[in-house]
Design a protein around this motif. Structure first.
Motif, PDB file in Angstrom:
ATOM      1  N   LEU A  78      -3.238  10.102   1.244  1.00 16.51           N
ATOM      2  CA  LEU A  78      -3.616   9.403   2.581  1.00 16.51           C
ATOM      3  C   LEU A  78      -2.370   8.813   3.334  1.00 16.51           C
ATOM      4  O   LEU A  78      -1.338   8.171   2.767  1.00 16.51           O
ATOM      5  N   SER A 129      -4.772   2.535  -0.460  1.00 16.85           N
ATOM      6  CA  SER A 129      -3.589   2.698  -0.086  1.00 16.85           C
ATOM      7  C   SER A 129      -2.559   1.828  -0.585  1.00 16.85           C
ATOM      8  O   SER A 129      -1.287   1.896  -0.316  1.00 16.85           O
ATOM      9  N   SER A 137      -8.881   4.670   2.777  1.00 14.11           N
ATOM     10  CA  SER A 137      -7.404   4.319   3.140  1.00 14.11           C
ATOM     11  C   SER A 137      -7.265   3.082   2.871  1.00 14.11           C
ATOM     12  O   SER A 137      -6.210   2.375   2.402  1.00 14.11           O
ATOM     13  N   PHE A 189     -13.195   7.992   6.071  1.00 20.58           N
ATOM     14  CA  PHE A 189     -11.817   8.171   5.968  1.00 20.58           C
ATOM     15  C   PHE A 189     -11.233   6.715   6.062  1.00 20.58           C
ATOM     16  O   PHE A 189     -10.191   6.645   5.104  1.00 20.58           O
ATOM     17  N   THR A 196      -5.002   3.207  11.703  1.00 19.42           N
ATOM     18  CA  THR A 196      -5.813   3.874  11.096  1.00 19.42           C
ATOM     19  C   THR A 196      -7.339   3.852  11.530  1.00 19.42           C
ATOM     20  O   THR A 196      -7.880   4.708  12.046  1.00 19.42           O
TER      21      THR A 196
END
Ligand SMILES: Nc1ncnc2c1ncn2[C@@H]1O[C@H](COP(=O)(O)OP(=O)(O)O)[C@@H](O)[C@H]1O
Ligand SMILES: [Mg+2]
Lengths: 379, 309
Positions: free
Chosen positions: A330, A310, A306, A302, A196
């Motif tokens: 996500l 998450s 995450s 972002f 990511t």
């Protein structure tokens, strides 16, 4: 020549160009490969949620064989390192307050005598509660360690004590970590975090770099369609993501002995979709951002949710409802379920269909958004 | 197609940036096979107009065709057969010279790519440097590389935006020889420039000021149409006269030309009345040259926006 194959030729042109530029940008390339290594070391080794050899003080006035047996058992368990044996409880409180020890184990006077009389004497374990997570495993195991040692020792004339349900009472403030965050859990999740972070960032720079270097005008003046540019630009990084995956999976296997219960093929399929989803997000950012700086900021905004929402940092089920809703959107959330499911639980395609579908949907949505946002002109 | 004999046929082009009108109703009707010069001070809207012609900017008003394709809706077709050389070098400085050319050849799907790139390098005289990155080239070489790269796909129309800015005189001359050679092969060329001598190498010039098309035609047409009368003063003490002359009614502009002074105005009678007062130097009427006309046009157009990019 069909429109499709002409299109593929243009994708190939952009792909080749990006590949060369990526190779030549040594700094970025090195970073892409170093980040997995650094994160593995940090999360895999340095940030250990099952720490051992925690400094421990013992308060006791007794030096009987049984007490010695108990202390030896604590020591050999690896969790406790007995740094001092003292007789004054006030001194131990000070040690704990200063943080010099993580635990104080108090064995009250008359312990041995009461044990022999079958009165179930208490052992009190005081823990440094400022970092409960760090000590939770040591605390959780204390009772087992002590009981096992006693059972082993209470033989011969003391054997009558052994069958009693519990010869002593261990008083602890046990804290329980439901997801038992060990390396087994962290290392696979780390793959998702690394992908990511690096992939969103690298494609985030894709279009903004062209704009900042003034090459955008040239690119736009040539007959390349937006989707051709997008595919040509993200394709080289699918390979980079593949190399990162290899590094992490090898480390998981070789260094951290993480079991691999499920199908490698299923995992790799999921990884590819996840890589594409992240690259598409990055490309979308790069079509929105006005500068490389802005693209970096967007990447950060972002990456942060995450990381936090998450289920990587905190158990997903422990999060409040709104956070779970964000988390469900996500791709990392679904990737974590996928990789933990496949690697640790041996989940098959049937179990993981939803996770793969969610990541795919996200990739498609990001791709469409990028195409909508892609500037075909300099306006 | 309205007029297929025209390479560029645009009418009423308008482009605004924020509140500022960069291009304000420009018409251009340019036939195939010519070399046209696009002139005007910095900020007059040359780059913006060229970008609208090749579909890189959407006009806010106006319409037109380039190579018969609608500039608003068919930018893709225009790009296929146009070569656009940007004002600032816009090839990839971290790619080698060869890689840049190969990228272009791939993107346009040109046949026999290797041979084509080899030939292009040979013609450029850059074979021995083909593996250097483009960023290492000097300004003049960058321009030549860019020209070679934008003509490799054999476009029908070439748009060159100040291709010789900051290039030394010899390189400029070579560059123009190349433009004429390309034009001879049937290419249509629109080239923007600042240099007067370059304007005179064009079949026709178009002059922009403040986003408006001020005049167009051959160099002689433009000079005639300006109606500008120019007198040349020479002799002892002529240099001290300029400030006074500038203040005279009828004198629209005065400038040094070497040791002499050029004084111009559109009104012959007024101009002659003005210079009669300065009979201590010798006067003769001369043909106004392009530079006189441009300075005059700039003055008439008002604000000089040379501070803008
Ligand atoms: N992208 C843009 N955003 C805002 N203003 C612009 C932009 N491009 C050009 N301009 C302005 O429009 C005017 C015309 O610019 P330009 O077409 O570059 O002129 P030229 O090429 O003749 O020097 C200038 O005032 C310039 O500052
Ligand atoms: Mg310009």
């Amino acid at each position: 020549m069909s429109a499709w194959s002409e299109s593929m030729v243009r994708v190939g042109a952009i792909f080749t160009k990006e590949l060369i530029q990526m190779r030549r940008d040594r700094m970025t390339f090195a970073m892409m490969l170093l980040i997995p290594v650094i994160q593995l070391v940090l999360f895999g080794y340095a940030i250990n949620t099952d720490p051992r050899s925690l400094p421990t003080a013992v308060v006791t006035e007794e030096q009987t064989p049984i007490v010695r047996t108990l202390l030896t058992a604590l020591k050999t368990s690896g969790y406790y390192e007995l740094v001092s044996i003292i007789s004054d409880p006030r001194e131990s409180a000070a040690l704990l307050a200063r943080g010099e020890v993580a635990f104080v184990i108090q064995i009250p006077s008359g312990f041995t005598e009461r044990l022999i009389r079958g009165e179930r004497p208490q052992i009190l374990i005081e823990a440094d509660a400022s970092d409960p997570a760090a000590a939770s495993n040591a605390i959780a195991r204390a009772e087992t360690i002590l009981m096992r040692a006693l059972r082993h020792d209470l033989k011969g004339s003391l054997a009558y004590l052994a069958p009693a349900q519990d010869p002593i009472e261990v008083v602890v403030h046990a804290r329980y970590n439901p997801e038992a965050n060990t390396q087994y859990n962290i290392v696979p999740g780390l793959l998702g975090v690394i992908l990511t972070m690096t992939l969103v960032m690298i494609t985030g720079l894709a279009m903004t770099r062209e704009a900042e270097r003034g090459t955008m005008e040239n690119l736009l003046a040539m007959p390349a369609q937006p989707f051709e540019v997008m595919i040509g630009k993200i394709a080289p990084y699918v390979a980079v993501g593949g190399i990162q995956t290899l590094i992490v999976l090898l480390a998981a296997h070789e260094l951290f002995n993480v079991p691999f219960a499920g199908s490698l093929l299923l995992l790799l399929a999921g990884v590819v979709v996840f890589i594409i989803a992240n690259l598409a997000v990055g490309f979308t950012f790069s079509t929105i951002a006005k500068s490389q700086m802005q693209a970096m900021q967007m990447t950060f905004f972002f990456f942060l949710p995450s990381l936090l929402l998450s289920g990587f940092m905190f158990p997903f089920r422990g999060m409040p409802g709104w956070a779970q809703v964000i988390g469900e959107v996500l791709p990392l959330t679904h990737f974590l379920r996928l990789i933990r499911g496949v690697m640790l639980k041996g989940a098959g395609f049937g179990d993981m269909r939803q996770a793969i579908l969610a990541i795919t949907l996200f990739a498609v949505a990001a791709g469409i958004l990028a195409m909508v946002r892609y500037r075909r002109t300099l306006d | 197609m309205s007029a297929p004999e025209l390479a560029i046929d645009v009418r009423g082009l308008v482009k605004r940036f924020g509140g500022k009108t960069a291009v304000d109703g420009v018409d251009i009707q340019m036939p195939y096979g010519k070399v046209w010069g696009f002139l005007g001070p910095n900020g007059s809207g040359k780059t913006t107009t060229i970008r609208m012609i090749c579909g890189l900017l959407h006009p806010d008003a106006g319409e037109g065709r380039c190579l018969g394709f609608d500039i608003r809706t068919d930018a893709m077709s225009i790009k296929q057969s146009t070569g656009y050389m940007t004002q600032r070098f816009s090839f990839w400085e971290d790619l080698t010279i060869r890689e840049n050319l190969e990228f272009v050849a791939r993107l346009y799907h040109l046949p026999q790519r290797r041979a084509l790139v080899d030939n292009t390098l040979e013609t450029l005289g850059l074979e021995h440097r083909q593996h250097q990155t483009a960023g290492e080239l000097s300004g003049g070489w960058k321009q030549r590389l860019a020209l070679a790269a934008v003509t490799m796909h054999r476009p029908r129309l070439l748009l060159l935006d100040e291709p010789t800015a900051g290039v030394d005189p010899q390189a400029r001359r070579d560059f123009w020889d190349e433009i004429h050679r390309l034009s001879m092969t049937g290419l249509t060329v629109l080239v923007s420039t600042h240099y007067m001598d370059e304007a005179e190498r064009c079949d026709r010039i178009v002059y922009l000021a403040n986003g408006r098309l001020v005049t167009s035609g051959t160099v002689d047409d433009v000079i005639d149409a300006s109606g500008l009368v120019t007198f040349r003063a020479s002799g002892e003490g002529v240099r001290e006269l300029m400030e006074d002359l500038r203040a005279e009614p009828g004198v629209e502009h005065a400038a040094y030309f070497g040791a002499a002074l050029h004084v111009s105005g559109a009104d012959r009678a007024a101009l002659m009345r003005a210079i009669e007062k300065y009979s201590n130097v010798s006067w003769e009427e001369v043909q106004s040259d392009l530079e006189d006309v441009f300075i005059e046009l700039m003055t008439r157009a008002g604000a000089d926006e040379r501070l803008h990019g």
